[in-house]
Enzyme design. Structure first.
Site, PDB file in Angstrom:
ATOM      1  N   GLU A 185      -2.519  14.112  11.735  1.00 36.88           N
ATOM      2  CA  GLU A 185      -3.555  13.810  10.764  1.00 36.88           C
ATOM      3  C   GLU A 185      -4.950  14.085  11.317  1.00 36.88           C
ATOM      4  O   GLU A 185      -5.345  13.507  12.330  1.00 36.88           O
ATOM      5  CB  GLU A 185      -3.465  12.344  10.337  1.00 36.88           C
ATOM      6  CG  GLU A 185      -2.108  11.956   9.773  1.00 36.88           C
ATOM      7  CD  GLU A 185      -1.981  10.470   9.495  1.00 36.88           C
ATOM      8  OE1 GLU A 185      -2.988   9.748   9.686  1.00 36.88           O
ATOM      9  OE2 GLU A 185      -0.892  10.033   9.106  1.00 36.88           O
ATOM     10  N   HIS A 196      -5.468  11.753  14.627  1.00 38.46           N
ATOM     11  CA  HIS A 196      -4.298  10.972  15.017  1.00 38.46           C
ATOM     12  C   HIS A 196      -3.129  11.942  15.007  1.00 38.46           C
ATOM     13  O   HIS A 196      -2.577  12.263  13.954  1.00 38.46           O
ATOM     14  CB  HIS A 196      -4.080   9.801  14.046  1.00 38.46           C
ATOM     15  CG  HIS A 196      -5.270   8.904  13.921  1.00 38.46           C
ATOM     16  ND1 HIS A 196      -5.839   8.574  12.718  1.00 38.46           N
ATOM     17  CD2 HIS A 196      -6.022   8.303  14.865  1.00 38.46           C
ATOM     18  CE1 HIS A 196      -6.887   7.790  12.918  1.00 38.46           C
ATOM     19  NE2 HIS A 196      -7.014   7.614  14.213  1.00 38.46           N
ATOM     20  N   HIS A 235       0.563   2.531  11.879  1.00 34.21           N
ATOM     21  CA  HIS A 235       1.488   3.618  11.593  1.00 34.21           C
ATOM     22  C   HIS A 235       1.609   4.574  12.772  1.00 34.21           C
ATOM     23  O   HIS A 235       0.675   4.771  13.531  1.00 34.21           O
ATOM     24  CB  HIS A 235       0.992   4.396  10.367  1.00 34.21           C
ATOM     25  CG  HIS A 235       1.967   5.384   9.837  1.00 34.21           C
ATOM     26  ND1 HIS A 235       3.267   5.060   9.537  1.00 34.21           N
ATOM     27  CD2 HIS A 235       1.848   6.699   9.561  1.00 34.21           C
ATOM     28  CE1 HIS A 235       3.899   6.127   9.099  1.00 34.21           C
ATOM     29  NE2 HIS A 235       3.059   7.147   9.111  1.00 34.21           N
ATOM     30  N   HIS A 269       0.862  -1.182   0.000  1.00 35.14           N
ATOM     31  CA  HIS A 269       0.000   0.000   0.000  1.00 35.14           C
ATOM     32  C   HIS A 269       0.899   1.232   0.000  1.00 35.14           C
ATOM     33  O   HIS A 269       1.769   1.373   0.848  1.00 35.14           O
ATOM     34  CB  HIS A 269      -0.878  -0.025   1.253  1.00 35.14           C
ATOM     35  CG  HIS A 269      -1.881   1.081   1.326  1.00 35.14           C
ATOM     36  ND1 HIS A 269      -3.152   0.961   0.823  1.00 35.14           N
ATOM     37  CD2 HIS A 269      -1.799   2.322   1.833  1.00 35.14           C
ATOM     38  CE1 HIS A 269      -3.812   2.086   1.029  1.00 35.14           C
ATOM     39  NE2 HIS A 269      -3.014   2.931   1.641  1.00 35.14           N
ATOM     40  N   HIS A 310      -1.793   4.452  15.134  1.00 37.10           N
ATOM     41  CA  HIS A 310      -3.121   4.235  14.583  1.00 37.10           C
ATOM     42  C   HIS A 310      -3.029   3.261  13.429  1.00 37.10           C
ATOM     43  O   HIS A 310      -1.953   2.811  13.058  1.00 37.10           O
ATOM     44  CB  HIS A 310      -3.758   5.550  14.142  1.00 37.10           C
ATOM     45  CG  HIS A 310      -2.958   6.313  13.125  1.00 37.10           C
ATOM     46  ND1 HIS A 310      -1.829   7.022  13.447  1.00 37.10           N
ATOM     47  CD2 HIS A 310      -3.128   6.496  11.789  1.00 37.10           C
ATOM     48  CE1 HIS A 310      -1.329   7.596  12.362  1.00 37.10           C
ATOM     49  NE2 HIS A 310      -2.105   7.286  11.337  1.00 37.10           N
TER      50      HIS A 310
END
Length: 434
Positions: free
Chosen positions: A343, A367, A337, A294, A373
């Protein structure tokens, strides 16, 4: 090297632990043979049931020579923990909290509420006087503004409708706005917001830093992501109306007001490159992997406001639109992550593929810098067991406002956050070693 605690619960160390030489090198190491994936970062099912997690010390888009990140493969994701407590002041307002937070969509007010009063600040950082930072608010409006206009000396404005249409009149022309479209209003431009229906809700972002611009494409090349030709700027429009008009100005982080004896929308003609614009998010040319892993969310950047450090944004506006997922032998949702960037996320329509529930259109999640998260337990389990065929992610549009500054949470918003968001990371099974 794997070591076991001794009888006292302490972990013994060799007199000379094994080391790897170098500064800033790219190292590879594993305590159990076979734990480290070969040739990829985020396999669908890591060895031994481990959890893949990227730890970023720089923004994703820093130059290759400056980029710092490591992939970790662990027994449980670091996102799985209880809320932090503020030890010295448990009731402090507007605090930069390490806790993961999430909010339900704001309810429509029972009576008439116009756009300026409909704004509800949730997150902020930086300092308007220093030309840094961002403010992130929601709005839920049920009435027009009347003979009033807004202007911000503090910020460039980004309006992101979630429900209901808007008609945004500016000094340089008129923008008709629907959900899945955004409007960008430059700092210092006066504007008026009317509803094209009975009610409207969405998100309101104030960028105190450098103006938003299209991100550099780097190795992507000369085309892709948000293309310049898809942004629309209004033609000149004016009204000749001599009537009292209130001007509401944001200045120095405060709201000021004054009166005019006429409409402020009296610009008959203009030229230049400082103007409002709208953009249809459905025209975004999504770039993604056609092999494995990803990709970093930076490839979904629509607009960026640079900071004084190259590659580290004061604010990035990032979207997660409909797209095909074809990565092979890959955990396809966003990975676990922790990130240098902070974020704030919103959802315009549909569902977000890393959360099985609790994140509704009109809601927000936070986050903050280095807060762990990633997918919740249900999303992780489904993605880990999925048969990997080409998959269309459809009927969705999420977005993120990412900033290099930690987000401060507004006092009222802090009290209104979902009380059990951390629970979405409860129940991950322990990885199996040996």
């Amino acid at each position: 090297m794997r070591v076991q605690p001794d009888d006292h619960g302490e972990t013994p160390l060799a007199s000379k632990p094994a080391m790897m030489a170098g500064f800033g090198n790219h190292f590879s190491t594993e305590a159990v043979p076979g734990a480290l994936p070969i040739g990829r970062n985020s396999p669908q099912r890591p060895a031994f049931g481990l959890y893949a997690e990227q730890l970023s010390g720089t923004a994703f888009t820093m130059a290759r020579g400056e980029n710092r990140r490591s992939w970790l493969y662990r027994l449980r994701p670091s996102a799985m923990h209880l809320p932090f407590r503020l030890v010295d002041d448990p009731v402090a307002a507007t605090v930069a909290t390490p806790n993961r937070l999430r909010w339900d969509p704001p309810a429509l007010p029972p009576g008439p509420v116009a756009f300026p009063e409909a704004l509800r600040p949730v997150l902020s950082n930086g300092d308007p006087a220093a030309l840094t930072g961002v403010r992130f608010s929601t709005y839920a409006a049920t009435a027009g503004m009347g003979d009033r206009a807004c202007v911000s000396a503090d910020a460039e404005i980004l309006i992101i409708p979630e429900s209901g249409g808007l008609v945004v009149t500016t000094e340089l022309g008129v923008l008709a706005l629907e959900p899945l479209e955004i409007a960008l209003i430059p700092r210092g431009v006066r504007y008026h917001v009317a509803l094209s229906g009975g009610a409207a809700g969405g998100y309101f972002v104030e960028n105190h830093g450098l103006p938003f611009r299209l991100p550099d494409l780097g190795p992507i090349g000369s085309n892709g992501l948000a293309n310049p030709r898809d942004f629309q700027t209004p033609v000149a429009w004016f009204e000749d109306r001599d009537t009292p008009f209130e001007i509401i100005q944001s200045y120095g982080g405060r709201r000021w007001t004054t009166m005019l004896d006429r409409s402020p929308f009296d610009v008959v003609a203009w030229h230049g490159n400082y103007a409002p614009a709208k953009y249809d998010l459905r025209r975004f040319n999504t770039i993604g992997t056609v092999s494995f892993d990803h990709p970093d969310p930076s490839i979904f950047t629509v607009l960026t406001s640079p900071s004084d450090t190259p590659g580290r944004a004061n604010a990035d506006f990032v979207i997660f639109p409909p797209r095909w997922m074809v990565a092979e032998e890959t955990f396809r949702p966003p990975w676990f992550h922790r990130n240098l960037m902070s974020e704030a996320m919103g959802l315009i329509t549909g569902a977000y593929d890393a959360k099985a529930g609790g994140f509704a259109p009109g809601g927000i999640s936070l986050h903050n810098m280095m807060s762990a998260h990633g997918p919740d337990v249900a999303s992780w389990a489904a993605a880990s067991a999925a048969v990997l065929v080409p998959q269309r992610v459809a009927d969705t549009m999420a977005f993120m406002v990412e900033s290099c500054w930690p987000w401060q949470v507004d006092a009222a918003a802090l009290a209104a956050a979902q009380p059990d968001y951390d629970a979405v990371w409860n129940g991950f099974p322990k990885a199996r070693i040996g």
